[in-house]
Scaffold this motif. Structure first.
Motif: not given
Length: 494
Positions: A22, A182-183, A186-187, A189-190
């Motif tokens: 991440p 979106l990216v 995602w980061i 969440v990670l």
């Protein structure tokens, strides 16, 4: 060592490695944002009903915001904690990208892209390098993971025009911002499970508001002055410099670059005097002056600045040449830079192996030499031909040099300080690198314009020769780097 301690050490190591992805992805998206907009300037201007100059100003403001606030953003990691600062930066950045995708005019685009994405970048980038440094306690493993993060930074900068051009051409410029949102989600969440929570420093230091304002203002005017060189030139001004309808500096007079540079330098001197006064009074400054007492770090920061200068400057020159001389579009230009991207990834992936066999200073020297030789290859092979193959050796060698020295110099500078000073040096290091990026593009652009104004001028040649000289100056600075002390098992705090 007992079986229980072995198991604990293995879990800690696995958690540290899981954190890297991440962090590298965040560095990639921040570097991507700095370059992808360049290929969509005309499209965005037409869609929003504004001028190309307005979009260029928006891109400039993003660079200024990020560079100006990097030191202050780094200091906040002490106060808020590294993970909190990292996630907060991602949230601010993602909000800015969402607003930019919805903009119907230049105003909202500036708020979303220039301000919020710039502020978010200044908050999230310093914790990346701090977390890597304190998680991996020996130079070799740290080199490996700095190589991943540095490779992500170089890949984002190099692939920005290609990916941005592809998305803009196939879907639309707004989709590029949606992809960033979106990216970022995602980061985040990670990061919830992979990035460790680090408590703020206790007792929490008071935030040096006056120092933050002075450092931001000083860096703003220095970088702003550098960026004005593309319009006004470096020495004699190419046009009247007007403020409020009044000609402050006439065409042919001194370029306003030096006016802004002098103003920024004066404010930075004021900032350093403020820091010294605050330290003598026993108060916590925004940045300690002790950072500048290390010869290794000082020379390492110089090499970082020159590395980003030559990298961004050379990519800019090659891109302009391909688009103006060969009339390539954004996607074709990005594809032509693929050998450089491959070189960056290959040398970054080999960072751990290099660090186990060679001192960091040797890799910085080799990197500068490879960068200079790569540009010379471009001058010799690509200048007189329209062959695509002629660009490959030079670009590949440049990429190999960039990946080798970026990782080594970051490792060298960050490893020169104990964990309790990582917050300060990380912000300073990123500010120096951003200044180099701005200077590289500005110098290359000025060289292209100056050479094109003379009948006998060869803009591509003049600009690349200038960058070769800077690469050699970086090599000269690297030659004075002192021998490194063994740092194989430095205990990590926190």
């Amino acid at each position: 060592m007992t079986e229980a301690s072995d198991s604990t050490a293995a879990r800690i190591s696995a958690a540290a490695k899981a954190m890297v992805f991440p962090l590298a992805l965040a560095q990639f998206i921040a570097s991507y944002a700095a370059t992808n907009m360049n290929v969509a300037i005309t499209t965005i201007a037409e869609d929003l009903g504004t001028s190309v100059g307005g979009i260029q100003t928006t891109i400039t403001l993003f660079t200024l915001t990020m560079a100006s606030l990097m030191v202050a953003g780094s200091k906040l990691t002490d106060i808020l904690g590294r993970k909190v600062c990292f996630v907060a930066g991602l949230i601010v950045y993602g909000t800015g990208a969402l607003l930019a995708s919805l903009s119907q005019g230049l105003g909202l685009l500036i708020v979303g892209y220039s301000l919020l994405e710039g502020i978010g970048s200044a908050l999230l980038i310093p914790p990346i390098y701090i977390l890597i440094t304190v998680a991996f306690t020996d130079v070799r493993s740290r080199a490996k993971y700095f190589g991943i993060v540095s490779g992500a930074a170089g890949l984002g900068a190099a692939a920005g025009p290609l990916l941005g051009g592809f998305i803009t051409s196939s879907v639309g410029w707004r989709a590029s911002f949606i992809v960033q949102v979106l990216v970022v989600v995602w980061i985040i969440v990670l990061s919830r499970s992979r990035v460790p929570s680090t408590p703020p420093v206790r007792p929490r230091p008071a935030f040096d508001t006056a120092g933050a304002i002075l450092s931001a203002a000083g860096l703003f005017f220095v970088v702003f002055g550098i960026l004005q060189s593309g319009t006004y030139g470096w020495l004699a001004s190419r046009a009247d410099f007007v403020i409020g309808g009044t000609v402050v500096l006439p065409q042919g007079g001194l370029s306003p670059v030096w006016l802004f540079a002098a103003l920024g330098t004066g404010i930075l001197i004021w900032f350093f005097l403020h820091v010294r006064s605050r330290e003598r009074a026993g108060k916590t400054p925004l940045m300690s002056l002790s950072l500048f007492r290390s010869r290794t770090a000082n020379l390492g920061l110089v090499t970082q600045n020159v590395q980003w200068l030559t990298m961004q400057g050379s990519f800019f020159v090659v891109s302009v040449f391909l688009q103006q001389a060969w009339h390539y579009n954004a996607i074709q230009t990005g594809l032509m830079l693929t050998p450089a991207t491959i070189g960056i990834l290959a040398s970054s992936a080999a960072a751990e192996r290099f660090a186990s066999r060679h001192p960091q200073r040797r890799m910085i020297r080799v990197g500068f030499l490879a960068m200079a030789l790569g540009m010379v290859c471009l001058l010799l092979l690509a200048r007189e031909t329209n062959s695509i193959i002629a660009f490959v050796p030079g670009l590949l060698m440049m990429g190999l040099g960039i990946g080798t020295m970026l990782t080594a110099s970051v490792n060298l500078v960050q490893s020169a300080f104990p964990d309790e000073e990582q917050d300060d040096i990380s912000g300073l290091s990123r500010s120096v690198s951003n200044l180099g990026s701005s200077l590289g593009t500005a110098l290359a652009g000025s060289a292209l314009v100056a050479a094109a104004s003379r009948p006998e001028g060869a803009p591509f040649t003049v600009a690349l020769v200038m960058l070769v000289v800077f690469a050699l100056l970086g090599l000269a600075a690297a030659m004075f780097l002192p021998r490194e002390r063994a740092q194989e098992e430095r205990p990590a705090a926190g």
